[in-house]
Structure formats: structure tokens, C-alpha cells
Motif scaffolding. Sequence first.
Motif, PDB file in Angstrom:
ATOM      1  N   GLY A 185      38.949  46.559  33.077  1.00 19.49           N
ATOM      2  CA  GLY A 185      39.476  46.636  34.434  1.00 19.49           C
ATOM      3  C   GLY A 185      38.718  45.771  35.432  1.00 19.49           C
ATOM      4  O   GLY A 185      37.803  45.012  35.079  1.00 19.49           O
ATOM      5  N   GLN A 235      39.342  47.828  41.654  1.00 15.39           N
ATOM      6  CA  GLN A 235      40.165  49.015  41.400  1.00 15.39           C
ATOM      7  C   GLN A 235      39.352  50.306  41.541  1.00 15.39           C
ATOM      8  O   GLN A 235      39.911  51.393  41.690  1.00 15.39           O
ATOM      9  CB  GLN A 235      40.755  48.951  39.980  1.00 15.39           C
ATOM     10  CG  GLN A 235      41.696  47.785  39.755  1.00 15.39           C
ATOM     11  CD  GLN A 235      42.023  47.594  38.274  1.00 15.39           C
ATOM     12  OE1 GLN A 235      41.266  48.002  37.403  1.00 15.39           O
ATOM     13  NE2 GLN A 235      43.173  46.980  37.999  1.00 15.39           N
ATOM     14  N   GLN A 236      38.013  50.174  41.496  1.00 13.83           N
ATOM     15  CA  GLN A 236      37.159  51.361  41.469  1.00 13.83           C
ATOM     16  C   GLN A 236      36.304  51.536  42.722  1.00 13.83           C
ATOM     17  O   GLN A 236      35.996  52.653  43.110  1.00 13.83           O
ATOM     18  CB  GLN A 236      36.225  51.298  40.236  1.00 13.83           C
ATOM     19  CG  GLN A 236      36.944  51.147  38.901  1.00 13.83           C
ATOM     20  CD  GLN A 236      37.858  52.314  38.592  1.00 13.83           C
ATOM     21  OE1 GLN A 236      37.652  53.434  39.074  1.00 13.83           O
ATOM     22  NE2 GLN A 236      38.896  52.072  37.800  1.00 13.83           N
TER      23      GLN A 236
END
Length: 517
Positions: A110, A114-115
Motif C-alpha cells: 500500500g 492511505q494510512q
Amino acid sequence: MSNELIISATQDGCRIALLKDKTLVEFHNEEEGSKFSVGDIYLGSVKKVVQGLNAAFIDVGYDKDAFLHYLDLGPQFSSLAKFTKQVRAKKINGGKLDKFNTEPDIDKHGKITQQLTKAQLIPVQIVKEPISTKGPRLSCELSLAGRYLVLVPFSNAVSVSKKITSGEERKRLLRLIQSIKPENFGVIIRTVAEGREVAELDRDLRNMVSTWEEGMARLVTANPRDKVIGEISKTSSLLRDMLNESFDNVHVDDKKIYEDVKAYVHSIAPDKEKIVKLYTGKAKIFEHYGIEKQIKSAFGQTVSLKGGGYLIIEHTEALHVIDVNSGNKSNREENQETTALSVNMEAAKEIARQLRLRDMGGIIVIDFIDMRNLDNKKLIYKIMKDEMVEDKAKSTVLPLSKFGLMQITRERVRPQMNIATKEVCPTCNGTGKITASILVSDLIEKNVEHLLVKQNEKNLVLALHPYLHAYFTKGIISQRLRWYFKYKRWVSVVMDSSMAVTEFKFLNKEGEEIQLT
């Protein structure tokens, strides 16, 4: 093989030396209040997310922001982020995870964006201390190390050290830990857990769970940059990782540290408590055990080998270079190949010790003495591999190249240990120039006349290097006797071998040094 830990208290911390058969193999200088030890957990604040690096820079209170790569977030990052929000919102009381609903693992391929978002607060663990111009290296895959086990929150996996080879023992340990571990906590079983009873493992597990819960209680009101869980002291971590049947003694020269160490040993291994001893000798503890001399001889640019060869160790920003030289060894062996093999074998053992002692990390290039025999090259490679086995830092050793070079990469988690072994020359004070020796006697003569005639000093004492002492006191009619005839006063002339050849000082009748202008 005997193992001894020598702990010397200093004004702002302590110095720790690990001896194997009286030889220094590890040296640590621990200062009170020193920040950013490997294993510490902080509440970090995201300063910048860099998509191109797939990483983020986190503020944990260091001058340079700490580095956190996507791969270091850990599979359970979503669970950690969710848990942190709920704890700080006081929706969860304490650090218990048994009723916490974990999130699915994040995608290992990923993106960091996104985190993480800017200004997000997240617990982070130091995996590499600040080195040179770089800030700390971080991980969100939190873990707490104990004596026999490593606790991994938000995981349910139980794994056993690969060094435990017995199939039955592996099954026994897995069965034991799975029956006692709390829910949503993973456990790594360390090598030293082999053969241990369930009571010892359970006590170790409870201690770590307690540490976790205390840390999470602090997380509720913690400010960004605050330390949430602190790693134990260097002394305790060394004892935790190395205390085994071969450990003979722990000598401490400070009553408070002695009590702390004794209490810690009692908590992790009650049967070993008696090995902790308070040193009360008159000489300093490092002098008594010969450590001070070993430190001075081991940390210089040139390191001598017992057989006559020597190493030259150079440090650069990018790598460390070690050159092996035969010295006067070449006069003893039958031929060049035998000489090279003999020196290289001894050098390989000393280099492995030096890497551990100085905590040298990164890339290390070793220039061994050239050897033609292929079997001899393989032997040096094998010796180096065997010697590096006891090193706790992860390392990779490559065989000798056709140029006789060996490359080693060694895990670097803290700055390299560096101790000044050169001293300023007491004669020239580092200038490289001294008073013309031919003028010293004239200068002393002038000072004697000034002190006896103008200052009317009585019971004058002149301290000199033995060489000058002989010049002023020997002979039928010595210079000292001439002074007596001239000034009608006796000048005591004493030897002081600690003084430089051209150095001298005058003392009054109280033994105090007379300042000469």
C-alpha cells in the motif's frame, strides 16, 4: 568461559563493561536523561508525508524529524491507529485488548498516504537511535522485550526462536504460551525460554502486559513528543539478554546501582541474585579489573595483535575501513603464505571483537593480507562467520574477494562508540614546541635567586624530572651545594617522574606550589 559485568558509577550515569575471560568485549557509557534509546515508545506527531519515499517524518522531540517507512508501519497498523483514538477519547479504559475489535491487516504494497495524515498522533517505537545528521528511525510494529518472551500487541501469532531446534520443546512452548497469553497479544518465544517452567514464563508475560497497560494509561493524557513507555536501563537490558548459567559475577561500585541491579536480578532470576557484588576496594573498579588499560589500547586508530601484527581502523561517514598488517610477525614464519594466514586468523578474531566493542555499524571493509591458497581464504571466512555468531547485532559476512577484501554489513542502531585515546603532550601542551633544554638550568637559577633573595623563601623545595634532578644534585660540588654557598640556604631538590624533561616547580614550606610570573 567466564562472563563478568563491571559497572562503574560516574557523575552523570554509569559505565558498563562486559568481560569474557577477563577480556573486554562490550563497553557502554550510559548517561542519565539521555533520550531516544532503542525500544522506547513515544507519542509522535506526523509532520510530513512524502509519497515519493512512501514514508513519513514524525516529530518525537529530536532536532531532526524521525523517519517512518510504510513497511515499518506493521500489518496491524489500522488496529493501532483505532486503539490510539479510542484510548485518547477515553472510550477504552487501560491497555487491555481482550474486548478490543482488531482491524484487518493493511496491504503490504500500500501507500503511506492511505494510512497517515499530517498532524496525526500515533505511538511509535525507536528502532535506530539518531546517528550523525540523521534523526531516529521508527516503527509502528510495537513490541516489548522481556527475559524469555517478546510481547507484540494487536497480534495473535505465537512464534518460537529458530535457535530452539528440538521439535518437542518447540511444541511444548507453543502449547504453554497459547494457554496463558491474553487475547489480541502476540508472543515471540526467545531462545533462553528453552527448558523453562510455565511459572517463569507466566511471570515474564505478566510483567510485560503490566508495562503495556501502564504505558497506555499515560497515553490518555500524553502530549505529542512524550515518552509513553521507556526501555529499561542499559545495565538491566544487558542482564536481561545475557544472564545465563555462564554468567559469574556482576561487580558494582555504587550502593544505589547495586541495590537496583540486585532487585532487578531477583525479579528475573532469583537464583542468580548472589552473583551481584558491591565493590569496596580502594582502587577504582575499572583500574582494579584492568578495564581502563584495555579501553585505551582497544579504541585507538591502531590496534596491536598479540602475535606482532596490528590493525589500522579508519572511520568515515559512509563506511569503516580496517587494514591488517603483519608488523614484525614476518620474521617468525617459514614463508609469506604462512605468515599471512597466521596474522589474518588472529586479525579476524580481533576484528569481530572490535565491531562489537565499538558498536561499528553499516558497511565495514577489511583489507586482509593477500593469500594465494583458496583453502586459506575459506578458513578466514569461516573464522569470521563463527566469531560473529555471538554478536547480537544482525550482520552479513561476504567471502574474500579476489583483491583480498572482505565486506561486512552490521546492523547500526546507535552511534558508534568512540573514545579519545590520545592525550595532550604535557610538555608542549599540544603546540609541538618545548623550551630549549639548554636554557632550562639558567631559568631555574634565576628563579632560585628571585625566591631566596627577593622573596626571602625558607625551606624551598624544587621538584624536577629525574634527568634534571641528576644535573643539579650529582658531582663532588653539585649545583645545589653551590646554591648553599652562595645564598646560605639549603634548597631541597626532589625527583618527580610524572613531570616532563624540561618541567619544574617550586614548593614552599607548606608544600604548596609557588606561582612563578
